[in-house]
Design a protein around this motif. Structure first.
Motif, PDB file in Angstrom:
ATOM      1  N   ILE A  94       0.812  -1.220   0.171  1.00 28.76           N
ATOM      2  CA  ILE A  94       0.036  -0.023  -0.034  1.00 28.76           C
ATOM      3  C   ILE A  94       0.915   1.224  -0.006  1.00 28.76           C
ATOM      4  N   ASN A  95       1.820   1.446   0.806  1.00 24.95           N
ATOM      5  CA  ASN A  95       2.506   2.479   1.199  1.00 24.95           C
ATOM      6  C   ASN A  95       3.631   3.199  -0.038  1.00 24.95           C
ATOM      7  N   ASN A  96       3.022   3.752  -0.740  1.00 26.27           N
ATOM      8  CA  ASN A  96       3.900   4.522  -1.953  1.00 26.27           C
ATOM      9  C   ASN A  96       4.588   5.834  -1.107  1.00 26.27           C
ATOM     10  N   VAL A  97       4.171   6.135   0.281  1.00 26.45           N
ATOM     11  CA  VAL A  97       4.923   7.055   0.930  1.00 26.45           C
ATOM     12  C   VAL A  97       6.049   6.812   1.552  1.00 26.45           C
ATOM     13  N   ALA A  98       6.413   5.574   1.950  1.00 29.04           N
ATOM     14  CA  ALA A  98       7.584   4.981   2.221  1.00 29.04           C
ATOM     15  C   ALA A  98       8.366   4.733   1.040  1.00 29.04           C
ATOM     16  N   HIS A  99       8.751   5.404   0.246  1.00 29.04           N
ATOM     17  CA  HIS A  99       8.992   5.108  -1.511  1.00 29.04           C
ATOM     18  C   HIS A  99      10.438   4.467  -1.464  1.00 29.04           C
ATOM     19  N   VAL A 100      11.156   4.554  -0.668  1.00 29.12           N
ATOM     20  CA  VAL A 100      12.511   3.979  -0.629  1.00 29.12           C
ATOM     21  C   VAL A 100      12.773   2.958   0.448  1.00 29.12           C
ATOM     22  N   GLY A 101      11.439   2.782   0.926  1.00 29.83           N
ATOM     23  CA  GLY A 101      11.408   1.549   2.180  1.00 29.83           C
ATOM     24  C   GLY A 101      11.239   2.192   3.439  1.00 29.83           C
ATOM     25  N   HIS A 102      10.286   1.674   4.378  1.00 32.24           N
ATOM     26  CA  HIS A 102      10.035   2.040   5.709  1.00 32.24           C
ATOM     27  C   HIS A 102      11.537   2.201   6.367  1.00 32.24           C
ATOM     28  N   SER A 103      11.632   3.376   7.302  1.00 31.17           N
ATOM     29  CA  SER A 103      12.966   3.484   8.011  1.00 31.17           C
ATOM     30  C   SER A 103      14.267   3.205   7.459  1.00 31.17           C
ATOM     31  N   HIS A 104      14.224   3.663   6.007  1.00 32.30           N
ATOM     32  CA  HIS A 104      15.519   3.537   5.544  1.00 32.30           C
ATOM     33  C   HIS A 104      16.645   4.127   6.419  1.00 32.30           C
ATOM     34  N   PRO A 105      17.802   3.595   6.570  1.00 33.70           N
ATOM     35  CA  PRO A 105      18.838   4.010   7.517  1.00 33.70           C
ATOM     36  C   PRO A 105      19.536   5.307   6.931  1.00 33.70           C
ATOM     37  N   MET A 106      19.601   5.372   5.647  1.00 35.44           N
ATOM     38  CA  MET A 106      20.261   6.658   5.043  1.00 35.44           C
ATOM     39  C   MET A 106      19.371   7.882   5.167  1.00 35.44           C
ATOM     40  N   VAL A 107      17.910   7.582   5.153  1.00 27.17           N
ATOM     41  CA  VAL A 107      17.173   8.838   5.298  1.00 27.17           C
ATOM     42  C   VAL A 107      16.994   9.160   6.654  1.00 27.17           C
ATOM     43  N   VAL A 108      16.932   8.369   7.621  1.00 22.57           N
ATOM     44  CA  VAL A 108      16.894   8.524   8.994  1.00 22.57           C
ATOM     45  C   VAL A 108      18.179   9.080   9.619  1.00 22.57           C
ATOM     46  N   LYS A 109      19.194   8.688   9.050  1.00 26.72           N
ATOM     47  CA  LYS A 109      20.569   9.273   9.633  1.00 26.72           C
ATOM     48  C   LYS A 109      20.640  10.720   9.003  1.00 26.72           C
ATOM     49  N   ALA A 110      20.233  11.177   7.746  1.00 24.30           N
ATOM     50  CA  ALA A 110      20.492  12.231   7.118  1.00 24.30           C
ATOM     51  C   ALA A 110      19.332  13.234   8.003  1.00 24.30           C
ATOM     52  N   GLY A 111      18.178  12.845   8.350  1.00 27.70           N
ATOM     53  CA  GLY A 111      17.214  13.850   9.189  1.00 27.70           C
ATOM     54  C   GLY A 111      17.562  13.991  10.473  1.00 27.70           C
ATOM     55  N   ALA A 112      18.358  12.973  11.211  1.00 32.63           N
ATOM     56  CA  ALA A 112      18.655  12.944  12.388  1.00 32.63           C
ATOM     57  C   ALA A 112      19.981  13.875  12.459  1.00 32.63           C
ATOM     58  N   GLU A 113      20.755  13.651  11.752  1.00 36.48           N
ATOM     59  CA  GLU A 113      22.199  14.522  11.819  1.00 36.48           C
ATOM     60  C   GLU A 113      21.775  16.155  11.502  1.00 36.48           C
ATOM     61  N   GLN A 114      20.817  16.327  10.673  1.00 38.14           N
ATOM     62  CA  GLN A 114      20.459  17.827  10.411  1.00 38.14           C
ATOM     63  C   GLN A 114      19.509  18.476  11.401  1.00 38.14           C
ATOM     64  N   MET A 115      18.845  17.499  12.043  1.00 36.29           N
ATOM     65  CA  MET A 115      18.190  17.942  13.187  1.00 36.29           C
ATOM     66  C   MET A 115      19.187  18.454  14.315  1.00 36.29           C
ATOM     67  N   GLU A 116      20.236  17.696  14.641  1.00 38.91           N
ATOM     68  CA  GLU A 116      21.041  17.772  15.622  1.00 38.91           C
ATOM     69  C   GLU A 116      21.933  19.446  15.532  1.00 38.91           C
ATOM     70  N   LEU A 117      22.036  19.779  14.158  1.00 39.01           N
ATOM     71  CA  LEU A 117      22.768  20.798  13.716  1.00 39.01           C
ATOM     72  C   LEU A 117      21.698  22.193  13.625  1.00 39.01           C
ATOM     73  N   LEU A 118      20.484  21.857  12.924  1.00 40.70           N
ATOM     74  CA  LEU A 118      19.817  23.034  12.820  1.00 40.70           C
ATOM     75  C   LEU A 118      18.485  22.714  12.097  1.00 40.70           C
ATOM     76  N   ASN A 119      17.171  23.336  12.437  1.00 42.10           N
ATOM     77  CA  ASN A 119      16.099  23.379  11.787  1.00 42.10           C
ATOM     78  C   ASN A 119      15.643  24.737  12.060  1.00 42.10           C
ATOM     79  N   THR A 120      15.179  25.499  11.054  1.00 41.63           N
ATOM     80  CA  THR A 120      14.727  26.711  11.125  1.00 41.63           C
ATOM     81  C   THR A 120      13.881  27.186   9.961  1.00 41.63           C
TER      82      THR A 120
END
Length: 466
Positions: free
Chosen positions: A54-80
């Motif tokens: 069903i989930n075309n939202v999780a396009h490259v796969g649920h909880s993909h480690p590269m995507v999770v890592k990119a979001g977490a690392e940037q969140m640690e630096l800055l979101n504005t």
């Protein structure tokens, strides 16, 4: 810190108490409580694994480690606020534009597919100075008020709904059960002429068309694949009337069709004026985008109203978007969509030869529909049977939806890491269910579950877009 894990019954009770009653869940008589997911699989609170089709939202796969890592690392630096300069925004815009035709060069980042389509309408209204919009029958473009007005899939559900006088509904270019089918000598021209007729009728009433909007492949409408040449011919009519062509790629973009990165590219030598995208762009992170031409963007600027979106294109969203593009390329997910989607289509075609209930198989890449009919000549929709299959698949730990105006099209739009082994499993189960249906007609005791399924699958429309 993790959220408290309630017993399933308490989660259901709290949802009923605090969540709007029109916010439906899948399989309402026995909903699934999902607590984690990985790749193309989802897991309930008991650790039971479900294959997610069903989930075309999780396009490259649920909880993909590269995507999770990119979001977490940037969140640690800055979101504005995206009014500050940040390289993620321009880098992502540059990467995204490189996948598109050259003239589509200006990006507006927003937070959902609905927001993207609403902004696309504003761009068209401002550029043309016109107001009217042409949409396709059974279309769905989002949940905000401006988009419900151009979504027959939604406003036809309301018994006393009045169609806006500035909205015109064109025939869905459905070659299986539409007005012009496979045996028509030139269905693309015939369907495009219907659009032109709407334009002429609007002109006779003193109206002028701002835009024609269409999903590049209709999803909620039943996995409809427009005939070759249709968009080109429609665009010619719309441009002659002073309007713009908006291609909605929210469900079908980012390589899902396999042969191309964008589904509108299936129509050879066709370039829309505006493209909207969402869902797969952030692999579940809330982001979306509108891409248009410099001319349209300048007209929007010259309106005098500044466009402001607090978090559209924020550093975290753009980091995630960049990671999604990286994964698509690194893991050749567009190629996987082509290979596995073709394999799935061949398996389903075998079911069509075996089971009269399977009337039509259609799709591109990992965007596939199997339309079920009780009579292949009359095309009587097998709605109850489709819903029964959905529920029986759920019992086999496979999540699939049914859609289309008759809710009789089995709809495949899984994460792009979907494999041939996954295709084998789901089609084998469908075969077993269809064989059982043929050998033992549905008993009266089956009717309650079928009725529930029919009600529930209004929600099994793509989660439901935007």
């Amino acid at each position: 810190m993790t959220a408290e894990m309630f017993p399933k019954e308490k989660t259901i009770d709290l949802r009923k108490k605090h969540i709007g009653p029109s916010c439906k869940v899948f399989f309402s008589h026995d909903p699934i409580k999902i607590v984690r997911a990985k790749g193309q699989y989802m897991y309930d609170e008991n650790g039971v694994r479900y294959l997610d089709c069903i989930n075309n939202v999780a396009h490259v796969g649920h909880s993909h480690p590269m995507v999770v890592k990119a979001g977490a690392e940037q969140m640690e630096l800055l979101n504005t606020n995206s009014r500050f300069l940040h390289d993620n925004l321009v880098q992502y815009a540059q990467r995204l534009q490189a996948t598109l035709p050259e003239k589509l060069s200006v990006c507006y980042f927003v937070n959902s597919g609905s927001e993207a389509n609403d902004l696309a309408l504003r761009l068209a209204w401002e550029y043309t100075g016109h107001k009217d919009v042409i949409t396709l029958d059974n279309a769905y473009h989002g949940h905000v008020s401006s988009l419900i007005n151009i979504s027959p899939y939604k406003f036809h559900q309301l018994a006393n709904a009045e169609q806006s006088k500035s909205v015109h509904v064109a025939l869905s270019p459905d070659l299986y059960r539409g007005n012009y089918r496979q045996d028509h000598p030139d269905p693309a021209t015939a369907y495009a002429d219907d659009v032109n007729n709407l334009i002429q009728k609007a002109h006779e009433k003193g109206h002028k068309v701002a835009a024609f909007i269409a999903e590049s492949l209709q999803s909620c409408g039943g996995q409809v694949i427009p005939p070759a040449g249709y968009f080109q011919k429609v665009a010619q009519h719309v441009h002659q009337a002073g309007g713009l062509f908006i291609a909605d790629e929210v469900q079908v973009g980012f390589g899902r069709v396999g042969t191309h990165f964008w589904a509108f590219q299936l129509q050879e030598d066709f370039v829309p004026d505006i493209v909207t995208m969402g869902k797969p762009i952030g692999n579940g992170h809330p982001m979306s985008c509108v891409v248009t031409t410099r001319e349209v963007a300048e007209a929007f600027k010259n309106s005098g109203m500044e466009y402001f979106n607090t978090f559209g294109g924020n550093p975290v969203s753009c980091a995630i978007g960049l990671a999604v593009l990286d994964v698509i390329e690194k893991e050749d997910l567009q190629g996987n969509a082509l290979r596995v989607g073709g394999y799935l289509m061949r398996l389903l075609e075998q079911q069509k030869e075996k089971h009269p209930l399977v009337g039509d198989i259609r799709g591109r890449g990992l965007f596939v529909g199997a339309e079920l009919v009780r009579d292949r000549v009359k095309l009587t929709p097998a709605t109850a049977e489709a819903q029964d299959i959905i529920y029986k698949l759920k019992e086999q730990h496979i999540l699939l939806s049914a859609d289309g105006p008759h809710r009789n099209v089995l709809k495949f739009k899984p994460p792009m890491c979907f494999s041939e082994e996954d295709a084998d499993m789901v089609v084998e189960k469908i075969d077993q269910i269809l064989t059982g249906t043929l050998n033992a007609p549905l008993s009266p005791s089956s009717f309650p579950s079928i009725s529930l399924a029919f009600t529930d699958l209004i929600l099994a429309v793509p989660v439901c877009r935007h």
